[in-house]
Design a protein around this motif. Structure first.
Motif, mmCIF file in Angstrom:
data_model
loop_
_atom_site.group_PDB
_atom_site.id
_atom_site.type_symbol
_atom_site.label_atom_id
_atom_site.label_comp_id
_atom_site.label_asym_id
_atom_site.label_seq_id
_atom_site.Cartn_x
_atom_site.Cartn_y
_atom_site.Cartn_z
ATOM 1 N N ARG A 47 0.824 -1.208 0.000
ATOM 2 C CA ARG A 47 0.000 0.000 0.000
ATOM 3 C C ARG A 47 0.854 1.253 0.000
ATOM 4 N N LEU A 48 1.995 1.211 0.641
ATOM 5 C CA LEU A 48 2.925 2.344 0.571
ATOM 6 C C LEU A 48 3.459 2.517 -0.844
ATOM 7 N N MET A 49 3.772 1.419 -1.503
ATOM 8 C CA MET A 49 4.282 1.493 -2.862
ATOM 9 C C MET A 49 3.248 2.076 -3.819
ATOM 10 N N LEU A 50 1.974 1.762 -3.604
ATOM 11 C CA LEU A 50 0.916 2.200 -4.499
ATOM 12 C C LEU A 50 0.321 3.547 -4.106
ATOM 13 N N GLY A 51 0.812 4.146 -3.039
ATOM 14 C CA GLY A 51 0.296 5.437 -2.612
ATOM 15 C C GLY A 51 -1.048 5.370 -1.939
ATOM 16 N N LEU A 52 -1.447 4.189 -1.484
ATOM 17 C CA LEU A 52 -2.727 4.024 -0.815
ATOM 18 C C LEU A 52 -2.636 4.226 0.686
ATOM 19 N N GLU A 53 -1.437 4.453 1.192
ATOM 20 C CA GLU A 53 -1.231 4.671 2.624
ATOM 21 C C GLU A 53 -0.131 5.701 2.795
ATOM 22 N N GLN A 54 -0.275 6.537 3.830
ATOM 23 C CA GLN A 54 0.684 7.591 4.080
ATOM 24 C C GLN A 54 1.950 7.025 4.701
ATOM 25 N N GLY A 55 3.078 7.574 4.313
ATOM 26 C CA GLY A 55 4.358 7.145 4.855
ATOM 27 C C GLY A 55 5.494 7.803 4.107
ATOM 28 N N ARG A 56 6.705 7.350 4.393
ATOM 29 C CA ARG A 56 7.894 7.888 3.737
ATOM 30 C C ARG A 56 8.446 6.857 2.759
ATOM 31 N N GLY A 57 9.333 7.321 1.916
ATOM 32 C CA GLY A 57 9.928 6.448 0.919
ATOM 33 C C GLY A 57 9.370 6.724 -0.457
ATOM 34 N N VAL A 58 9.977 6.117 -1.449
ATOM 35 C CA VAL A 58 9.576 6.321 -2.833
ATOM 36 C C VAL A 58 9.656 4.991 -3.567
ATOM 37 N N THR A 59 8.781 4.830 -4.532
ATOM 38 C CA THR A 59 8.753 3.624 -5.357
ATOM 39 C C THR A 59 8.755 4.043 -6.816
ATOM 40 N N TYR A 60 9.660 3.460 -7.580
ATOM 41 C CA TYR A 60 9.778 3.773 -8.995
ATOM 42 C C TYR A 60 9.293 2.582 -9.813
ATOM 43 N N PHE A 61 8.419 2.871 -10.755
ATOM 44 C CA PHE A 61 7.955 1.873 -11.709
ATOM 45 C C PHE A 61 8.593 2.202 -13.056
ATOM 46 N N ARG A 62 9.607 1.434 -13.387
ATOM 47 C CA ARG A 62 10.401 1.691 -14.587
ATOM 48 C C ARG A 62 10.919 3.128 -14.615
ATOM 49 N N GLY A 63 11.429 3.544 -13.455
ATOM 50 C CA GLY A 63 12.089 4.836 -13.352
ATOM 51 C C GLY A 63 11.191 6.011 -13.059
ATOM 52 N N ARG A 64 9.894 5.801 -12.867
ATOM 53 C CA ARG A 64 8.983 6.908 -12.613
ATOM 54 C C ARG A 64 8.117 6.601 -11.406
ATOM 55 N N PRO A 65 7.897 7.589 -10.540
ATOM 56 C CA PRO A 65 6.921 7.366 -9.458
ATOM 57 C C PRO A 65 5.525 7.255 -10.035
ATOM 58 N N LEU A 66 4.652 6.620 -9.303
ATOM 59 C CA LEU A 66 3.332 6.295 -9.836
ATOM 60 C C LEU A 66 2.512 7.543 -10.127
ATOM 61 N N HIS A 67 2.683 8.600 -9.346
ATOM 62 C CA HIS A 67 1.868 9.790 -9.576
ATOM 63 C C HIS A 67 2.267 10.535 -10.837
ATOM 64 N N ARG A 68 3.389 10.165 -11.439
ATOM 65 C CA ARG A 68 3.808 10.787 -12.691
ATOM 66 C C ARG A 68 3.550 9.897 -13.894
ATOM 67 N N VAL A 69 2.920 8.777 -13.693
ATOM 68 C CA VAL A 69 2.589 7.882 -14.795
ATOM 69 C C VAL A 69 1.277 8.355 -15.409
ATOM 70 N N ALA A 70 1.267 8.525 -16.736
ATOM 71 C CA ALA A 70 0.082 9.057 -17.406
ATOM 72 C C ALA A 70 -1.109 8.115 -17.275
ATOM 73 N N HIS A 71 -0.887 6.820 -17.412
ATOM 74 C CA HIS A 71 -1.955 5.830 -17.341
ATOM 75 C C HIS A 71 -1.558 4.765 -16.316
ATOM 76 N N PRO A 72 -1.866 4.965 -15.031
ATOM 77 C CA PRO A 72 -1.410 4.030 -13.996
ATOM 78 C C PRO A 72 -1.898 2.608 -14.197
ATOM 79 N N MET A 73 -3.131 2.423 -14.677
ATOM 80 C CA MET A 73 -3.638 1.062 -14.835
ATOM 81 C C MET A 73 -2.940 0.327 -15.974
ATOM 82 N N ARG A 74 -2.286 1.060 -16.861
ATOM 83 C CA ARG A 74 -1.495 0.404 -17.890
ATOM 84 C C ARG A 74 -0.094 0.080 -17.387
ATOM 85 N N GLU A 75 0.312 0.727 -16.331
ATOM 86 C CA GLU A 75 1.632 0.467 -15.766
ATOM 87 C C GLU A 75 1.575 -0.575 -14.661
#
Length: 695
Positions: A47-75
Motif C-alpha cells: 500500500r505504501l508502494m501504491l500510494g494508498l497509505e501515508q508514509g515515507r519512501g519512494v517507489t519507482y515503476f520503470r524509473g517513474r513514481p506512480l503519480h507521474r505515470v500518465a496511465h497508472p492502470m497500464r503500468e
C-alpha cells in the motif's frame, strides 16, 4: 523494474512502524515473492508502494513514481484482497465499469473473462462467487490495462491447490512476456517453488534478498511431515531411537497433531510408528523451513521441541546438515493424500506454462515461447466445458522488450507436476504485447458513472419505489377537495418533510458516493479515486439528469393517475406553471446533489440521506426565522432590471424562468437547500479534492 526505496509507514501509537526503511527491487522477467509471517508488514509495504497509505519512501515503476505515470492502470495491475465490488453487480458489469475507469474498450472485459475462464459466470453476481472465482475476477481486473507490473497481496490465500497452481502459472506467464510480478506470501515453500526471487521481511525490516535457488539452499531443509493424533508420543520415540543410534534427529510439533521431523526419512518414521502402534494420518517427505535453533533441543531426554509457532522460514540451517535446493526433494512415500490447504512437495518450479512432458535430467530443454497476459486461456470453473485453445498475435509495445529467458525459466516452462493439472488450457504464443489505445477526456468518468449507476438493481428499485409511492400519495391527497392541484401532483402532504420524488433523488445521490466508499472499486484502480474533480463533475451531471427524469416521470404519472381516478376537470392547469416547474425541478435536483455531496464529505450513504432530511427539518426553520419576516423588502421586478444591465440581452420570455428561480430561493426550503449545497460543496473541496487531467 520496480524499485522500492526507504519505505517507512507512519508510526503507530506506542508501537514501531509496520514497515521500517524497507528497500528492495523486483526485476522484469522475474516473479518476486515478498515473504514474511502474518503481521510482518507485507500488505502495508504494498500500500505504501501504491500510494494508498501515508508514509515515507519512494517507489519507482520503470524509473517513474506512480503519480507521474500518465496511465497508472497500464503500468500497474493491482490485486489487494478480495474484489472490491458491489455484491449485486454482475461479473461482466464489474469489469465493464472498470474498463470505463481505465479508458479501455468494453470488449476488453469479455476478452479477459474468456482468458481467466469466467465466461460461463459472466452474469453471476459478485456476492455468489467462490473464493477461487473471486481470485480469477481480481486477476482479470488487474490485467484490464495490460499492465507491465502486477502487484498482488497473498493471491493464493484460501483457494484450492489447483487454483493456486493456475494463478502462479499466470504470474509466470506474465513475467516470461517481459513483465514484472510482485506478490506477497506467508508460505515459504510456495515462494521457493513459484518465484525467481525472494525478498523476506520480518517486523517490517528486510531479512533476506536472494534468488529462489539460494533461498532454498540456505533457508530450506528436507523434512518428513507427519500428521498423527499422537504427535508427542511419536516425537519421543523418534528422539529415543535417534539417541540410541547416535544420530541427530530434530522434531517440531505444530498445532498439536502435526509433526515435522528433520534428519530422517519416511521409511524410518513409518517403521517407528508401526513398531509402537502409532496411528498415522499423513506421512510425506517435503522441503520446508528449518527449525529455529533456539527452540530445537539436542537429542536426549526431553529433546523434542514442541513449538506451535515453529515455522521459522528465515533461519539458517544448523551446521552439519546439508540443505537441499529447491526442487531436489523427492517424494519417497505418501501413504495418504494430503488434505486441501497443505502445500504439495517442492518441485522444480512447478509452473503451468506448457503441456510439454518433463524431460529427463541432463537433456537439453527445447526453446519455449510464452503467451502474453491478454491471451491466456485458463481452465474454466469446475462443471464447465474447457474453451478451445486459441492464440493471438499482438504487436510489440513501444517501450517493452522481453528479456531473454534463463535456463531456469526454460526448465520451469517445460516441467509439469500433479499440482499443475488444474491449469490445462494455457498455451504458448509469441511473447509480444498488444498496444491498446487508452481513451482520454470527460467521457471516461461519465461512462464509468453511468455503468456504476445502472449496474446494480438498487437503482431501479429506488426509482420504481419512488414513482409508485408518489402515485399512491397523490391519489390519497386528491380525495380532499381542499388540496391544491400542485400539492396533489407533487404528492407532498404536510406530514412529510419532502415529497417522495425529492427523497428518492436524495437516495440516488447518496448512493453515488456511498457505494464508492462501501465497495471501493476505484481504490485499486490507481488512476481514479472518489475524490477526483472529473469524477465529481461526472457524478453531479449524471445525478442531475437522473433527478430531472425522475421529477418529470413522477409529475406525469401522478397527473395521469389523478385524471384517471378523479377525472380531468378536477385537475386544472395553474397559471404559474412555469414557476412551479422550475421550483419542482430545482427541489428534486438540489436534494440529489445534497445527498451526493454529503455522502462524499462523510463517506457514507447514510450521511447523505441525513443531510437531505436535515434541509426541511433543521435548516429551513432556522433560515425562515433569520431571513424572512414582515420587514423584508421584496425583489419583484428583479429579472427585468437585471436584463437591462446584462450583456448580451436575453429574451423577455426568460424572465419568467428567472422569476421562478427567484421564487424558489425566496421559499424557506429553497434558501435552506441553496445554503446546504454551498456549505457541502465547500466542505468537499476543502477535505482533499485532487485535481487530475486524466479525470
Amino acid at each position: 523494474m520496480l524499485q522500492a526505496i526507504g519505505l517507512t509507514s507512519t508510526p503507530r501509537r506506542n508501537r514501531p512502524p509496520a514497515v521500517d526503511d524497507l528497500t528492495f527491487e523486483a526485476r522484469p522477467g522475474q516473479v518476486t515473492a515478498l515473504l514474511g509471517p502474518a503481521g510482518s508488514g507485507k500488505s502495508t509495504a504494498l500500500r505504501l508502494m501504491l500510494g494508498l497509505e501515508q508514509g515515507r519512501g519512494v517507489t519507482y515503476f520503470r524509473g517513474r513514481p506512480l503519480h507521474r505515470v500518465a496511465h497508472p492502470m497500464r503500468e500497474v495491475g493491482v490485486l489487494l484482497g478480495d474484489v472490491p465490488g458491489h455484491p449485486a453487480r454482475t461479473v461482466r458489469g464489474q469489469l465493464r465499469m472498470l474498463c470505463a475507469a481505465a479508458g479501455v474498450p468494453a470488449s476488453r472485459a469479455d476478452d479477459l473473462l474468456d482468458a481467466v475462464g469466467l465466461e460461463a459466470l459472466a452474469d453471476q453476481r459478485l456476492g455468489a462467487l467462490s473464493r477461487g472465482m473471486d481470485r480469477r475476477l481480481g486477476l482479470a481486473a488487474a490485467l484490464l490495462g495490460d499492465p507491465h507490473t502486477l502487484v498482488l497481496d497473498e493471491p493464493a490465500r484460501g483457494i484450492s491447490p489447483d487454483e493456486a497452481a493456475w494463478l502462479y502459472g499466470v504470474l509466470r506467464t506474465h513475467a516470461a512476456a517481459g513483465g514484472t510480478v510482485l506478490y506477497t506470501t506467508t508460505d515459504t515453500k510456495a515462494a521457493a517453488r513459484t518465484a525467481d526471487h525472494v525478498v523476506a521481511i520480518r517486523s517490517g525490516r528486510l531479512v533476506a534478498d536472494q534468488d529462489a535457488a539460494a533461498f532454498a539452499r540456505t533457508r530450506l531443509r528436507p523434512r518428513v511431515a507427519v500428521r498423527t493424533p499422537h504427535a508427542a508420543r511419536l516425537a519421543a520415540q523418534l528422539a529415543r531411537e535417534a539417541r540410541a543410534a547416535r544420530r541427530t534427529v530434530e522434531t517440531v510439533t505444530e498445532r498439536g497433531n502435526r509433526l515435522y521431523v528433520y534428519g530422517s526419512d519416511c521409511a524410518e518414521v513409518g517403521e517407528t510408528a508401526f513398531r509402537h502402534g502409532i496411528l498415522l494420518h499423513r506421512l510425506v517427505e517435503e522441503t520446508g523451513p528449518a527449525p529455529e535453533p533456539s527452540r530445537t533441543a539436542p537429542p536426549g531426554p526431553g529433546g523434542t521441541a514442541h513449538d506451535p509457532q515453529a515455522r521459522a522460514a528465515l533461519q539458517t540451517p544448523p551446521t552439519g546438515h546439508t540443505a537441499t535446493p529447491a526442487g531436489q526433494a523427492s517424494l519417497r512415500a505418501d501413504h495418504t493424500t494430503p488434505a486441501v490447504g497443505h502445500a504439495a512437495p517442492l518441485t522444480d518450479h512447478a509452473t503451468p506454462l506448457a503441456d510439454h512432458p518433463v524431460r529427463p535430467t541432463g537433456d537439453p530443454a527445447p526453446p519455449t515461447t510464452y503467451v502474453a497476459p491478454a491471451t491466456i486461456h485458463a481452465a474454466p470453473p469446475s462443471g464447465h466445458e474447457t474453451p478451445p485453445p486459441t492464440t493471438h498475435a499482438a504487436p510489440p509495445s513501444d517501450h517493452e522488450t522481453p528479456p531473454p529467458t534463463t535456463p531456469a525459466d526454460r526448465q520451469a516452462s517445460t516441467s509439469r507436476s500433479p499440482a499443475t493439472e488444474g491449469t490445462r488450457g494455457l498455451h504458448t504464443a509469441t511473447p509480444r504485447r498488444r498496444r491498446r489505445r487508452v481513451r482520454r477526456g470527460p467521457s471516461r468518468p461519465l461512462r464509468y458513472e453511468l455503468r456504476r449507476l445502472m449496474g446494480v438493481p438498487s437503482t431501479a428499485l429506488a426509482l420504481g419505489g419512488t414513482v409508485a409511492g408518489s402515485a399512491l400519495l397523490a391519489v390519497l391527497l386528491g380525495r380532499s377537495a381542499g388540496t391544491p392541484a400542485p400539492v396533489a401532483v407533487a404528492a407532498w402532504p404536510e406530514l412529510l418533510p419532502l415529497p417522495p420524488a425529492a427523497l428518492g433523488a436524495g437516495l440516488i445521490g447518496a448512493l453515488a458516493f456511498g457505494d464508492e466508499y462501501r465497495y471501493p472499486a476505484l481504490s485499486t484502480s490507481l488512476g481514479a479515486a472518489p475524490r477526483r474533480l472529473g469524477l465529481l463533475l461526472a457524478k453531479l451531471a449524471v445525478t442531475a439528469v437522473t433527478a430531472l427524469l425522475l421529477a418529470v416521470v413522477v409529475a406525469v404519472v401522478d397527473l395521469e393517475v389523478l385524471r384517471l381516478v378523479y377525472g380531468g376537470a378536477l385537475i386544472p392547469v395553474p397559471r404559474n406553471w412555469a414557476a412551479l416547474c422550475v421550483s419542482w425541478s430545482a427541489l428534486v435536483v438540489g436534494c440529489a446533489w445534497a445527498g451526493l455531496l454529503a455522502a462524499g464529505v462523510f463517506r457514507a450513504a447514510a450521511a447523505g440521506i441525513a443531510a437531505v432530511l436535515a434541509v426541511p427539518v433543521l435548516i429551513a426553520p432556522a433560515v425562515e426565522g433569520a431571513l424572512f419576516g414582515p420587514a423584508v423588502r421584496t425583489v419583484a421586478g428583479l429579472p427585468a432590471r437585471v436584463r437591462e444591465l446584462a450583456w448580451p440581452r436575453w429574451p423577455q420570455e426568460a424572465d419568467r424562468w428567472l422569476d421562478g428561480a427567484l421564487r424558489v430561493l425566496a421559499q424557506p426550503v429553497g434558501a435552506a437547500l441553496a445554503l446546504s449545497l454551498t456549505a457541502l460543496l465547500c466542505a468537499f473541496l476543502l477535505t482533499g479534492l485532487r485535481r487530475d487531467a486524466r479525470w
